[in-house]
Design an enzyme around this catalytic site. Structure first.
Site, PDB file in Angstrom:
ATOM      1  N   ASP A 190      17.212 -27.853   0.428  1.00 35.70           N
ATOM      2  CA  ASP A 190      16.034 -27.948   0.041  1.00 35.70           C
ATOM      3  C   ASP A 190      16.122 -29.141  -1.037  1.00 35.70           C
ATOM      4  O   ASP A 190      17.282 -28.854  -1.567  1.00 35.70           O
ATOM      5  CB  ASP A 190      15.176 -26.855  -0.487  1.00 35.70           C
ATOM      6  CG  ASP A 190      13.575 -27.098  -0.375  1.00 35.70           C
ATOM      7  OD1 ASP A 190      13.184 -28.269  -0.368  1.00 35.70           O
ATOM      8  OD2 ASP A 190      12.879 -26.055  -0.351  1.00 35.70           O
ATOM      9  N   GLU A 191      14.983 -29.660  -1.361  1.00 36.19           N
ATOM     10  CA  GLU A 191      15.512 -30.878  -2.314  1.00 36.19           C
ATOM     11  C   GLU A 191      15.754 -30.468  -3.591  1.00 36.19           C
ATOM     12  O   GLU A 191      15.046 -29.637  -4.506  1.00 36.19           O
ATOM     13  CB  GLU A 191      14.014 -31.669  -2.598  1.00 36.19           C
ATOM     14  CG  GLU A 191      14.281 -32.804  -3.293  1.00 36.19           C
ATOM     15  CD  GLU A 191      12.959 -33.786  -3.549  1.00 36.19           C
ATOM     16  OE1 GLU A 191      12.709 -34.623  -4.430  1.00 36.19           O
ATOM     17  OE2 GLU A 191      12.343 -33.449  -2.698  1.00 36.19           O
TER      18      GLU A 191
END
Length: 744
Positions: free
Chosen positions: A274-275
């Site tokens: 995930d970012e």
């Protein structure tokens, strides 16, 4: 356009330069081509391929010019349409609304239409050399987290609270997105967020440092099954989540990413962070002490690709140092890069462009009439009729043309609040608010927002009063919207925001007995107990976030147009009050979702929804009364439309364990079909109960003998708030000795 696209592809792949590497030979097996490609890469080239997963300054993965390999953008969002890419796209209803349809067939078509637009726009982007974020073909979708808490800000992106429903819809999305071509995938799916991820976003603590403490049985029976099904469906990627799982961050969790995902399930694809999740190993969780340590931990755990917060020197750029120090092996790096290029091979990047029919898609395939009609159909199928006092709906179409409508509330004519999070942006001409949609069926529609924003902190009753008192029919549009529930933002309670309840009560009073219809635009449940109890609120329709076709869909449903008889079902339980809501940070399933709910009745149960017609069930038939321990069971029941209108019914099959040796759900959805049933007709609905659906987790998946109960109907059994149809039940016995499922 297609010709220009092909020329661009030829230039990118290097075919025009006469290069003839084996990895470009479409006659060779995929794995042989992969061997050739990966073995040609230098360590520095592999590092950058792993480090540039997006977003912002970390996108795209750079070209490898000496091999004729072009850039590639990994950071694409496809939740229900082509999200955040430049240009217009068809906006389908938000995921939770799609889940309310209880229709894998609909989800498949929405995903396939999404893939068409993603591929069509991608073809254009590479023809003009645009490799920015959201221009690629690798989707960070579907989202398979369980809606385990009613206040979580990202509930809208889920398929609801049930693992089986989520599994079936997730499989449909993956297969729809990737398409049915025997050689190429239209767009690649990515299942997220892996795993045990369902809040909090910001209340009572940030998601970036949260430790989800979960019992293994809940992990296995609630949070993992739909992800395993995603592997079986052929997804090409998984996204590891922000949170820790029992102290270990998901993106550095070898048990999760290697032992379970690859070892137990046989996953061959890649894991993307995930970012910022890799950087947060250090900066959020304090699990590591540097970006270098974060790279070592995540790569060795099984993370292949980093999406960072835009740092140019992000964690994975330190992989070279880790290899030099002996902390990561060169073999691990090669194995990590391999599924990245397997994905690009299967997307057709290294084949002659004319071999791949998806290369012919262009901008003319975006926002087509067929896709707009599908958006309308999906919105209609997503609506859940919660209340219909004395058959107020459907309104009689001839009468409606002569009636004055008042459409009031903050959702009545504000396009922004009808879409939800991760929404595509369609051309404005295709967006129908409730006000605009009702204007297509009524001679006069008066509008008053009452509140400018969903927070409704400022209320202007005078404009609402004027609109309501001049109307024959009042439509009140309330809800939450992204101002109150979204990624990074949890809700604080179940209440209608601000002055919304006051607005509703005023509208009912000023209507003075004339019809009042309440439309709700939300994901997380709302406390609408006042509206449920008041006869003066004749109908309540849960609309979720229907996106561009909102108003058109409402116009058809409110007058009961052909094919617009509501059949949606709630994909999550609506609690009766905050006293039924456990703490967000407690990850036990006790008291959560219909499977483990407490003794007190909810406001509205999972699987609930009304119709404009009535159904009756009969003839429940089991293929056998006694089933061997590893045996499957065929089941059928008959549903008849005994009402006055054609309709669809969501037939639900639930299983109850008898005397299990470990805690199990009170019952579990194990089958469902959405079926059309014409007036006066009966339909036989078949089910197949697989032995694995009886399995329990007791340190391993086990099957036990005993007596089990099946329930068949249009809703759950034993509910206080229920549809008028009946529920059938029957017992069957499982014989034999307890055994592990792998022995079957």
């Amino acid at each position: 356009m297609a010709f220009l696209h092909i020329i661009a592809l030829l230039l990118v792949t290097g075919l025009c330069m006469g290069q003839d590497f084996p990895f470009r030979d479409p006659t060779l097996p995929w794995e042989e081509r992969l061997d050739d490609l990966v073995n040609r890469l230098t360590l520095d080239e592999m590092i950058l391929q792993m480090a540039r997963g997006g977003a912002k300054g970390n996108n795209p993965a750079p070209p490898i010019k000496r091999l004729g390999i072009g850039p590639y953008s990994w950071n694409t969002e496809c939740l229900r349409g082509d999200v955040m890419a430049p240009g217009w796209a068809t906006a389908f209803p938000q995921a939770l609304g799609l889940a309310a349809s209880f229709s894998p067939e609909l989800i498949y078509r929405v995903a396939n239409a999404t893939a068409t637009e993603v591929r069509a726009k991608h073809n254009y982007f590479i023809s003009v050399g645009n490799y920015d974020d959201h221009t690629g073909l690798s989707c960070f979708s579907p989202m398979l987290n369980i809606m385990r808490h009613p206040l979580w800000g990202r509930n809208q992106e889920t398929y609801g609270e049930d693992p089986f429903l989520t599994r079936e819809l997730g499989v449909a999305f993956v297969t729809g997105l990737q398409g049915d071509h025997p050689r190429y995938i239209k767009a690649s799916a990515g299942c997220k967020h892996f795993s045990v991820h369902g809040g909090p976003e910001n209340i009572p603590e940030p998601r970036y440092s949260f430790d989800a403490k979960v019992e293994e049985r809940d992990w296995r029976m609630t949070f993992l099954p739909q992800f395993e099904a995603c592997v079986r469906a052929g997804t090409f990627s998984f996204m590891c989540s922000y949170n820790r799982i029992n102290g270990i961050p998901a993106c550095a969790n070898k048990n999760l990413l290697t032992d379970i995902l690859r070892g137990e399930w046989g996953f061959q694809g890649y894991v993307v962070s995930d970012e910022g999740a890799v950087e947060l190993l250090w900066l959020g969780h304090n699990y590591t002490h540097s970006l270098l340590e974060s790279a070592i931990a995540s790569v060795n755990a099984g993370c292949n690709l980093e999406v960072s917060y835009g740092m140019v020197n992000n964690s994975f750029t330190f992989i070279g140092q880790a290899v030099a120090k002996g902390n990561i092996s060169l073999e691990t790096i090669r194995a990590s890069v391999r599924p990245l290029f397997r994905t690009r091979l299967r997307l057709g990047e290294f084949d002659p462009p004319t071999m791949n029919p998806y290369n012919a898609l262009g901008l003319e395939d975006v926002q087509t009439e067929a896709h707009r009609q599908l958006a309308l159909e999906a919105a209609i199928q997503s609506f859940v009729l919660l209340k219909n006092q004395r058959g107020m709906l459907p309104l009689k179409a001839p009468d409606v043309l002569r009636k004055n409508f008042a459409v009031v509330g903050p959702f009545a004519d504000n396009p922004r609040v009808l879409f939800g999070n991760y929404a595509p942006v369609p051309e404005p001409q295709y967006i129908y608010t409730p006000r605009r949609g009702l204007a297509t069926i009524a001679a006069n529609v008066t509008f008053a927002a009452g509140c400018t924003f969903p927070t409704c902190s400022t209320y202007m009753p005078a404009q609402v009063k004027a609109a309501v008192e001049a109307a024959d029919i009042v439509v009140v549009c309330l809800g939450t919207g992204m101002d109150l529930e979204t990624e990074t933002k949890d809700r604080k309670d179940l209440a209608l925001p601000g002055h919304q309840l006051e607005l509703l009560q005023d509208a009912v009073a000023w209507a003075a007995g004339r019809p009042v219809i309440l439309l709700l635009f939300n994901a997380g449940p709302l406390d609408v107990s006042w509206a449920k109890a008041q006869d003066s609120v004749g109908a309540i329709l849960a609309c979720f976030y229907p996106a561009q076709a909102t108003g058109l869909a409402l116009a058809k449903v409110l007058v009961g147009a052909k094919g617009a008889n509501p059949a949606g079902r709630l994909p999550a339980t609506w609690p009766a009050g905050m006293h039924q809501v456990p703490p967000m940070e407690n990850y036990t399933m006790v008291g959560r979702t219909y499977r483990y709910y407490g003794d007190e009745a909810p406001l509205y149960p999972f699987g609930y929804g009304l119709s404009f017609t009535t159904f009756q069930y009969s003839d429940l038939v089991l293929g056998a009364n006694v089933v061997p321990i590893c045996g499957n069971l065929s089941i059928s029941a008959v549903v008849k439309n005994v009402g006055s209108r054609d309709g669809e019914e969501v037939v639900q099959l639930c299983l109850r364990w008898g005397g299990a040796s470990v805690p199990v759900p009170r019952w579990q959805l194990v089958g469902f079909h959405r079926v059309p049933v014409p007036v006066g007709r009966a339909v036989k609905v078949p089910f197949q109960l697989d032995f694995s659906q009886r399995a329990i987790w007791a340190g391993e998946w086990r099957l036990e003998p005993g007596t089990f109960t099946l329930f068949v109907g249009g809703q759950q059994p034993f509910q206080e708030t229920r549809a008028p149809s009946n529920i059938l039940q029957a017992d069957f016995t499982v014989s034999g000795k307890a055994c592990r499922t792998v022995q079957c």
